[in-house]
Motif scaffolding. Structure first.
Motif, PDB file in Angstrom:
ATOM      1  N   GLU A 103       0.894  -1.237  -0.084  1.00  0.00           N
ATOM      2  CA  GLU A 103      -0.080  -0.109   0.090  1.00  0.00           C
ATOM      3  C   GLU A 103       0.784   1.196  -0.170  1.00  0.00           C
ATOM      4  O   GLU A 103       0.585   2.266  -0.696  1.00  0.00           O
ATOM      5  N   LEU A 104       1.816   1.280   0.876  1.00  0.00           N
ATOM      6  CA  LEU A 104       2.979   2.393   0.963  1.00  0.00           C
ATOM      7  C   LEU A 104       3.454   2.678  -0.261  1.00  0.00           C
ATOM      8  O   LEU A 104       3.665   3.746  -0.927  1.00  0.00           O
ATOM      9  N   SER A 105       4.278   1.602  -0.627  1.00  0.00           N
ATOM     10  CA  SER A 105       5.211   1.823  -2.014  1.00  0.00           C
ATOM     11  C   SER A 105       4.428   1.959  -3.259  1.00  0.00           C
ATOM     12  O   SER A 105       5.029   2.458  -4.123  1.00  0.00           O
ATOM     13  N   LEU A 106       3.221   1.341  -3.339  1.00  0.00           N
ATOM     14  CA  LEU A 106       2.900   1.314  -4.587  1.00  0.00           C
ATOM     15  C   LEU A 106       1.744   2.707  -5.016  1.00  0.00           C
ATOM     16  O   LEU A 106       1.367   2.975  -5.768  1.00  0.00           O
ATOM     17  N   THR A 107       1.582   3.460  -3.825  1.00  0.00           N
ATOM     18  CA  THR A 107       0.912   4.859  -3.802  1.00  0.00           C
ATOM     19  C   THR A 107       1.734   5.805  -3.609  1.00  0.00           C
ATOM     20  O   THR A 107       1.179   6.939  -3.956  1.00  0.00           O
ATOM     21  N   GLY A 108       2.629   5.824  -2.784  1.00  0.00           N
ATOM     22  CA  GLY A 108       3.672   6.991  -2.503  1.00  0.00           C
ATOM     23  C   GLY A 108       2.806   7.575  -1.271  1.00  0.00           C
ATOM     24  O   GLY A 108       3.324   8.858  -1.225  1.00  0.00           O
ATOM     25  N   ASN A 109       1.799   7.283  -0.751  1.00  0.00           N
ATOM     26  CA  ASN A 109       1.271   7.972   0.220  1.00  0.00           C
ATOM     27  C   ASN A 109       1.946   7.979   1.477  1.00  0.00           C
ATOM     28  O   ASN A 109       2.935   7.450   2.002  1.00  0.00           O
ATOM     29  N   PHE A 110       1.795   9.297   2.336  1.00  0.00           N
ATOM     30  CA  PHE A 110       2.405   9.392   3.608  1.00  0.00           C
ATOM     31  C   PHE A 110       1.686   8.887   4.599  1.00  0.00           C
ATOM     32  O   PHE A 110       0.565   8.315   4.646  1.00  0.00           O
ATOM     33  N   LEU A 111       2.829   8.397   5.783  1.00  0.00           N
ATOM     34  CA  LEU A 111       2.026   7.663   6.734  1.00  0.00           C
ATOM     35  C   LEU A 111       2.507   8.381   8.105  1.00  0.00           C
ATOM     36  O   LEU A 111       3.752   8.798   7.989  1.00  0.00           O
ATOM     37  N   SER A 112       1.538   8.787   8.575  1.00  0.00           N
ATOM     38  CA  SER A 112       1.939   9.591   9.899  1.00  0.00           C
ATOM     39  C   SER A 112       2.399   8.859  11.052  1.00  0.00           C
ATOM     40  O   SER A 112       2.559   7.648  11.045  1.00  0.00           O
ATOM     41  N   ALA A 113       3.103   9.504  12.067  1.00  0.00           N
ATOM     42  CA  ALA A 113       3.837   8.999  12.972  1.00  0.00           C
ATOM     43  C   ALA A 113       2.880   8.009  13.965  1.00  0.00           C
ATOM     44  O   ALA A 113       3.510   7.086  14.289  1.00  0.00           O
ATOM     45  N   GLN A 114       1.710   8.452  14.113  1.00  0.00           N
ATOM     46  CA  GLN A 114       0.750   7.493  14.903  1.00  0.00           C
ATOM     47  C   GLN A 114       0.506   6.323  14.122  1.00  0.00           C
ATOM     48  O   GLN A 114       0.292   5.136  14.807  1.00  0.00           O
ATOM     49  N   GLN A 115       0.233   6.194  12.888  1.00  0.00           N
ATOM     50  CA  GLN A 115      -0.237   5.266  12.165  1.00  0.00           C
ATOM     51  C   GLN A 115       1.135   4.304  12.066  1.00  0.00           C
ATOM     52  O   GLN A 115       1.063   2.876  11.980  1.00  0.00           O
ATOM     53  N   ALA A 116       2.232   4.827  11.824  1.00  0.00           N
ATOM     54  CA  ALA A 116       3.441   4.106  11.934  1.00  0.00           C
ATOM     55  C   ALA A 116       3.655   3.538  13.176  1.00  0.00           C
ATOM     56  O   ALA A 116       4.172   2.140  13.085  1.00  0.00           O
ATOM     57  N   GLU A 117       3.286   3.916  14.196  1.00  0.00           N
ATOM     58  CA  GLU A 117       3.377   3.054  15.401  1.00  0.00           C
ATOM     59  C   GLU A 117       2.449   2.037  15.733  1.00  0.00           C
ATOM     60  O   GLU A 117       2.871   1.155  15.865  1.00  0.00           O
ATOM     61  N   GLN A 118       1.426   2.402  14.772  1.00  0.00           N
ATOM     62  CA  GLN A 118       0.299   1.535  15.178  1.00  0.00           C
ATOM     63  C   GLN A 118       0.382   0.095  14.201  1.00  0.00           C
ATOM     64  O   GLN A 118       0.021  -1.103  14.473  1.00  0.00           O
ATOM     65  N   TRP A 119       1.123   0.409  13.111  1.00  0.00           N
ATOM     66  CA  TRP A 119       1.644  -0.651  12.254  1.00  0.00           C
ATOM     67  C   TRP A 119       2.794  -1.529  12.472  1.00  0.00           C
ATOM     68  O   TRP A 119       3.375  -2.394  12.030  1.00  0.00           O
ATOM     69  N   GLY A 120       3.342  -1.065  13.778  1.00  0.00           N
ATOM     70  CA  GLY A 120       4.697  -1.619  14.180  1.00  0.00           C
ATOM     71  C   GLY A 120       5.841  -1.120  13.466  1.00  0.00           C
ATOM     72  O   GLY A 120       6.958  -1.824  13.725  1.00  0.00           O
ATOM     73  N   LEU A 121       6.019   0.007  12.713  1.00  0.00           N
ATOM     74  CA  LEU A 121       7.304   0.487  12.124  1.00  0.00           C
ATOM     75  C   LEU A 121       8.129   1.203  13.157  1.00  0.00           C
ATOM     76  O   LEU A 121       9.298   1.251  12.905  1.00  0.00           O
ATOM     77  N   VAL A 122       7.613   2.016  14.115  1.00  0.00           N
ATOM     78  CA  VAL A 122       8.401   2.640  15.002  1.00  0.00           C
ATOM     79  C   VAL A 122       8.162   1.829  16.446  1.00  0.00           C
ATOM     80  O   VAL A 122       6.936   1.633  16.673  1.00  0.00           O
ATOM     81  N   ASN A 123       9.322   2.095  17.298  1.00  0.00           N
ATOM     82  CA  ASN A 123       8.674   1.703  18.657  1.00  0.00           C
ATOM     83  C   ASN A 123       7.758   2.555  19.419  1.00  0.00           C
ATOM     84  O   ASN A 123       7.039   2.066  20.266  1.00  0.00           O
ATOM     85  N   ARG A 124       8.116   3.802  19.247  1.00  0.00           N
ATOM     86  CA  ARG A 124       7.195   4.661  20.050  1.00  0.00           C
ATOM     87  C   ARG A 124       7.527   6.235  19.387  1.00  0.00           C
ATOM     88  O   ARG A 124       8.103   6.448  18.735  1.00  0.00           O
ATOM     89  N   VAL A 125       6.093   6.998  19.598  1.00  0.00           N
ATOM     90  CA  VAL A 125       5.949   8.299  19.253  1.00  0.00           C
ATOM     91  C   VAL A 125       6.092   9.306  20.463  1.00  0.00           C
ATOM     92  O   VAL A 125       5.329   8.884  21.527  1.00  0.00           O
ATOM     93  N   VAL A 126       6.911  10.246  20.528  1.00  0.00           N
ATOM     94  CA  VAL A 126       7.016  11.241  21.613  1.00  0.00           C
ATOM     95  C   VAL A 126       7.001  12.688  21.078  1.00  0.00           C
ATOM     96  O   VAL A 126       6.917  12.686  19.917  1.00  0.00           O
TER      97      VAL A 126
END
Length: 263
Positions: A162-185
């Motif tokens: 979804e990300l790579s084939l659309t080029g859409n932006f992913l928010s910090a909060q969504q990145a955390e929900q998807w497990g891309l980042v450890n935490r958002v501060v």
């Protein structure tokens, strides 16, 4: 005199590496790519540095390749966005060769090559201002620094597509929900949280820090059955040198730490 494209601050065993082209959103010019690679090579050679923090100056973490510098020259675009024939050093490979943990302090947008730089880190902490985007397909090139393979392993193949084939932006909060980042501060908390995390890492048994990182990385690149054999081989060799009394003494410290962290 022009500002250096990268800043390095050493404090004890921790080096904070800051991409320093804020006016260009820390876009990866040839000089900056070279500086990142050489910086991590130097940190690996420094016996005193055991953990690194990577962040960006200004509002962006990294906006990807400096397209203005490339000037539309298609011959300069290739693996990782940079053709190896032009003598550029690969910053992602150099980061990967640093034997200690690299904590990504993602302070703002991480786009395309900047996204690849972010996921070259071992742990990702991002501010609420961070956003991620893979715009390779929108630019008209394919990644060569590992994004097409690492992203699907981090967040699952369907989300990665979804990300790579659309080029859409992913928010910090969504990145955390998807497990891309450890935490958002918050932006103010970002570096202090990363430094505290680095201190926690430095408090483990010293030789275990690079050894465990290597074990995880080596196994992650293998199929599950081979990875289990790799773990058994590594642990059998390493654990022979650990005396029972050392384990007993350390267990008491772990129990005390657990009480402190739950109080």
């Amino acid at each position: 005199m022009s500002e250096p494209v990268i800043l390095v601050e050493k404090s004890g065993a921790v080096a904070t590496v800051t991409l320093n082209r804020p006016g260009a959103m820390n876009a990866l010019s040839r000089d900056l790519r070279k500086a990142i690679a050489e910086t991590f090579e130097e940190l690996e050679a420094d016996e005193n540095i055991r953990v690194a923090i990577l962040t960006g100056a200004g509002k962006a973490f990294c906006a990807g390749l400096d397209l203005k510098e490339l000037g539309g020259d298609a011959s300069a675009v290739g693996g990782g966005g940079v053709n190896s024939t032009i003598g550029d050093k690969d910053p992602v490979t150099s980061i990967g060769r640093f034997s200690g943990p690299v904590i990504g302090a993602i302070n703002g947008v991480a786009i395309t090559g900047g996204f690849e730089l972010a996921i070259a880190c071992d742990v990702l902490v991002c501010s609420e201002n961070a956003r991620f985007a893979d715009t390779h397909a929108r630019v008209g090139i394919l990644p060569g620094w590992g994004l097409s393979q690492k992203l699907s392993r981090a967040i699952g193949i369907y989300r990665a597509k979804e990300l790579s084939l659309t080029g859409n932006f992913l928010s910090a909060q969504q990145a955390e929900q998807w497990g891309l980042v450890n935490r958002v501060v918050t932006a103010e908390e970002l570096l202090p949280v990363c430094r505290k995390l680095a201190d926690d890492m430095l408090s483990v048994v010293p030789q275990c820090l690079p050894a465990y990182k290597k074990l995880i990385d080596d196994g992650f690149a293998q199929d599950f059955g081979t990875a289990l054999k790799t773990e058994r081989q590594f642990s059998n060799a390493a654990n022979k040198s650990v005396a029972p009394e050392e384990i007993a003494a350390r267990r008491e410290g772990i129990q005390n730490r657990g009480k402190q962290q739950t109080s």
